[in-house]
Scaffold this motif. Structure first.
Motif, PDB file in Angstrom:
ATOM      1  N   THR A 251       7.745-122.466 -15.806  1.00 12.61           N
ATOM      2  CA  THR A 251       8.760-122.224 -14.362  1.00 12.61           C
ATOM      3  C   THR A 251      10.135-122.174 -15.070  1.00 12.61           C
ATOM      4  OG1 THR A 251       7.215-123.531 -13.443  1.00 12.61           O
ATOM      5  CG2 THR A 251       9.032-123.303 -12.183  1.00 12.61           C
ATOM      6  N   LYS A 252      10.847-123.237 -15.584  1.00 14.67           N
ATOM      7  CA  LYS A 252      12.251-123.245 -15.604  1.00 14.67           C
ATOM      8  C   LYS A 252      12.582-121.888 -16.420  1.00 14.67           C
ATOM      9  CE  LYS A 252      13.520-127.467 -14.636  1.00 14.67           C
ATOM     10  NZ  LYS A 252      14.778-128.151 -14.039  1.00 14.67           N
ATOM     11  N   THR A 253      11.873-121.575 -17.629  1.00 14.00           N
ATOM     12  CA  THR A 253      12.332-120.315 -18.425  1.00 14.00           C
ATOM     13  C   THR A 253      12.140-119.031 -17.698  1.00 14.00           C
ATOM     14  OG1 THR A 253      11.233-121.647 -20.193  1.00 14.00           O
ATOM     15  CG2 THR A 253      11.617-119.171 -20.661  1.00 14.00           C
ATOM     16  N   CYS A 256      15.116-119.076 -15.045  1.00  7.93           N
ATOM     17  CA  CYS A 256      16.364-118.906 -15.686  1.00  7.93           C
ATOM     18  C   CYS A 256      16.469-117.393 -16.265  1.00  7.93           C
ATOM     19  CB  CYS A 256      16.301-119.816 -17.011  1.00  7.93           C
ATOM     20  SG  CYS A 256      17.919-119.907 -17.716  1.00  7.93           S
ATOM     21  N   ALA A 257      15.471-116.789 -16.566  1.00  6.59           N
ATOM     22  CA  ALA A 257      15.741-115.508 -17.059  1.00  6.59           C
ATOM     23  C   ALA A 257      15.968-114.562 -15.821  1.00  6.59           C
ATOM     24  CB  ALA A 257      14.402-115.023 -17.463  1.00  6.59           C
ATOM     25  N   LYS A 258      15.311-114.938 -14.706  1.00  4.24           N
ATOM     26  CA  LYS A 258      15.606-114.039 -13.598  1.00  4.24           C
ATOM     27  C   LYS A 258      16.804-114.290 -12.956  1.00  4.24           C
ATOM     28  CE  LYS A 258      12.196-113.959 -10.544  1.00  4.24           C
ATOM     29  NZ  LYS A 258      10.879-114.471  -9.589  1.00  4.24           N
ATOM     30  N   SER A 259      17.665-115.551 -13.168  1.00  2.36           N
ATOM     31  CA  SER A 259      18.928-115.839 -12.745  1.00  2.36           C
ATOM     32  C   SER A 259      19.912-115.101 -13.381  1.00  2.36           C
ATOM     33  CB  SER A 259      19.173-117.501 -12.642  1.00  2.36           C
ATOM     34  OG  SER A 259      19.327-117.664 -13.964  1.00  2.36           O
ATOM     35  N   ILE A 260      19.598-114.893 -14.642  1.00  3.47           N
ATOM     36  CA  ILE A 260      20.680-114.097 -15.649  1.00  3.47           C
ATOM     37  C   ILE A 260      20.174-112.548 -15.486  1.00  3.47           C
ATOM     38  CG2 ILE A 260      21.491-116.028 -16.633  1.00  3.47           C
ATOM     39  CD1 ILE A 260      19.787-115.372 -19.120  1.00  3.47           C
ATOM     40  N   ASN A 261      19.394-112.120 -14.885  1.00  2.00           N
ATOM     41  CA  ASN A 261      18.494-110.652 -14.814  1.00  2.00           C
ATOM     42  C   ASN A 261      18.289-110.397 -16.428  1.00  2.00           C
ATOM     43  OD1 ASN A 261      17.797-108.649 -13.627  1.00  2.00           O
ATOM     44  ND2 ASN A 261      20.078-107.486 -13.576  1.00  2.00           N
ATOM     45  N   ALA A 284       3.071-115.479 -16.935  1.00  2.00           N
ATOM     46  CA  ALA A 284       4.231-115.427 -16.429  1.00  2.00           C
ATOM     47  C   ALA A 284       4.914-114.339 -16.394  1.00  2.00           C
ATOM     48  CB  ALA A 284       4.947-116.848 -16.144  1.00  2.00           C
ATOM     49  N   ALA A 285       5.445-113.978 -17.623  1.00  2.95           N
ATOM     50  CA  ALA A 285       6.115-112.785 -18.246  1.00  2.95           C
ATOM     51  C   ALA A 285       5.561-111.677 -17.583  1.00  2.95           C
ATOM     52  CB  ALA A 285       6.335-112.979 -19.805  1.00  2.95           C
ATOM     53  N   GLU A 286       4.156-111.663 -17.700  1.00  8.87           N
ATOM     54  CA  GLU A 286       3.771-110.223 -17.314  1.00  8.87           C
ATOM     55  C   GLU A 286       3.919-110.105 -15.952  1.00  8.87           C
ATOM     56  OE1 GLU A 286      -0.507-109.652 -18.984  1.00  8.87           O
ATOM     57  OE2 GLU A 286      -0.599-107.692 -17.593  1.00  8.87           O
ATOM     58  N   LYS A 287       3.597-111.195 -15.151  1.00 12.08           N
ATOM     59  CA  LYS A 287       3.861-110.849 -13.676  1.00 12.08           C
ATOM     60  C   LYS A 287       4.986-110.492 -13.268  1.00 12.08           C
ATOM     61  CE  LYS A 287       2.855-113.889  -9.833  1.00 12.08           C
ATOM     62  NZ  LYS A 287       3.662-114.969  -9.688  1.00 12.08           N
ATOM     63  N   GLU A 288       6.210-110.939 -14.219  1.00  9.84           N
ATOM     64  CA  GLU A 288       7.641-110.510 -13.579  1.00  9.84           C
ATOM     65  C   GLU A 288       8.078-109.486 -14.334  1.00  9.84           C
ATOM     66  OE1 GLU A 288       8.943-112.475 -11.251  1.00  9.84           O
ATOM     67  OE2 GLU A 288       7.583-114.079 -11.188  1.00  9.84           O
ATOM     68  N   GLY A 289       7.322-108.820 -14.943  1.00  7.39           N
ATOM     69  CA  GLY A 289       7.641-107.407 -15.855  1.00  7.39           C
ATOM     70  C   GLY A 289       8.672-107.938 -17.111  1.00  7.39           C
ATOM     71  N   LEU A 290       8.435-108.937 -17.691  1.00  8.30           N
ATOM     72  CA  LEU A 290       9.488-109.496 -18.683  1.00  8.30           C
ATOM     73  C   LEU A 290       8.776-109.295 -20.019  1.00  8.30           C
ATOM     74  CD1 LEU A 290      10.486-112.803 -17.274  1.00  8.30           C
ATOM     75  CD2 LEU A 290      11.751-110.441 -16.742  1.00  8.30           C
TER      76      LEU A 290
END
Ligand code: KG4
Ligand code: ZN
Length: 337
Positions: A251-253, A256-261, A284-290
């Protein structure tokens, strides 16, 4: 550029030869786990003594396996912190002696930066910037890697590291040392929803971690069971504890990634071998497109190849270290001395 690298910061004696920071020519690892197992954790003095006796043989093995000689080396890389000071000094004095006698550059490497660089060995296309979750026996950090030399810590544990929590809970469950692999295996037979352990998110907008409250919650649960003479389902405790740790890390990772784009995430360190962490972070990464990168397990736990990779980038960006380079147990990330 061929770099002979040495890692002795904890209980692995390891020597590697890495070409141009990306290609492993050899990566010999002698693990002292069997020796420390009976004490339930690493005994620093015993670790140092074993580094002294094993290191020369591991260097010979590395040269033999790569069919190279010391004269073929362009530089010597070595972990100079953080770690156990006695253990660090064994690798450091050996590296200095080789560098001095060959008149080749000595390059100090920060152990955690080395863990991050393990990703460069596995993924030739990977370049900074990216966000890294570094989770090992001594560290839980969220590090923004802006370039090969600029590391900014965006979050860190305020008490126990993730690996330390695994090791401590494993010990009280009687699963032995090291705890991470033991809990990972045992949890596969358990129900992660069986016990509701706390997810310590601290302030949700901050990226620090805390695992000591979770550790106390597990200990209280076990004591309560013992006092009531009720049986303990070790598999369920392991699975529920593991889920509580991993959910917070993921959750935190991602937050954090989203907050700094940041669109690229790496994982590093021994705990990144964890099968649930790999699965949940991938989902989670796949869901967010990371994009998500993590090295093979052999490159996640301590090894000298990761030190050889980082040594290359330290050298081409910052030159060699002085022969007065010291072993620093609490060396700060992004610093050399
Ligand atoms: O990075 P590492 O080899 O050494 C340090 O720099 O500390 O990490 C060792 C840590 C230990 O705490 C070990 O229990 C943990 O990594 N670990 C794991 C797993 N494999 C190793 N933790 C969770 N799951 C695993 N599969
Ligand atoms: Zn490590």
């Amino acid at each position: 550029m061929k770099i002979l690298s040495i890692e002795t910061s904890c209980d692995e004696t390891s020597v590697a030869i890495v070409e141009d920071g990306r290609k492993i020519l050899t990566n010999r690892i002698y693990s002292q786990i069997d020796i420390h197992q009976k004490y339930g954790g690493v005994v620093p003095e015993i670790a140092s003594r074993n580094h002294v006796t094993k290191l020369p043989y591991i260097i010979d093995e590395a040269l033999e396996e790569s069919k190279l000689t010391l004269a073929d080396m362009d530089a010597i890389g070595v972990t100079n912190g953080p770690g156990l000071v006695g253990a660090l000094l064994i690798g450091l004095s050996t590296a200095k002696a080789i560098a001095y006698s060959l008149e080749k550059p000595l390059i100090g490497v920060h152990h955690i930066e080395g863990h991050i660089a393990a990703n460069f060995l596995q993924y030739p296309e990977l370049e900074p910037p990216f966000l890294t979750l570094v989770v090992s026996g001594g560290h839980s950090h969220l590090v923004l890697v802006e370039d090969y030399q600029t590391f900014t810590v965006l979050g860190r544990t305020i008490d126990d590291a993730a690996g330390e929590a695994f090791d401590k809970i494993s010990r009280v469950l009687g699963l032995g040392y090291p705890g991470g692999p033991a809990i990972d295996k045992t949890a596969k037979n358990g129900n992660a929803d069986a016990i509701s352990f706390p997810r310590v998110m601290l302030d949700k907008t901050k990226y620090d971690f805390s695992f000591s409250g979770l550790k106390s919650a597990v200990l209280n649960y076990l004591n309560g069971k013992k006092m009531k003479n009720e049986p303990i389902e070790v598999d369920d405790v392991a699975a529920s504890f593991q889920m509580a740790v991993i959910e917070v890390l993921v959750t935190k990772t991602i937050a954090c990634a989203k907050s700094i784009n940041m669109k690229t995430i790496c994982m590093a360190g021994g705990v990144s071998c964890n099968s649930l962490l790999r699965k949940m972070m991938s989902e989670a990464a796949e869901k967010e497109g990371l994009s998500l990168y993590y090295p093979d397990p052999i490159l996640c736990t301590d090894n000298a190849a990761m030190i050889g990779s980082m040594a290359y980038y330290n050298f081409i960006n910052g030159g060699e270290s002085d022969l007065s380079l010291n072993g620093i147990p609490g060396l700060k990330i992004g610093t050399r001395q």
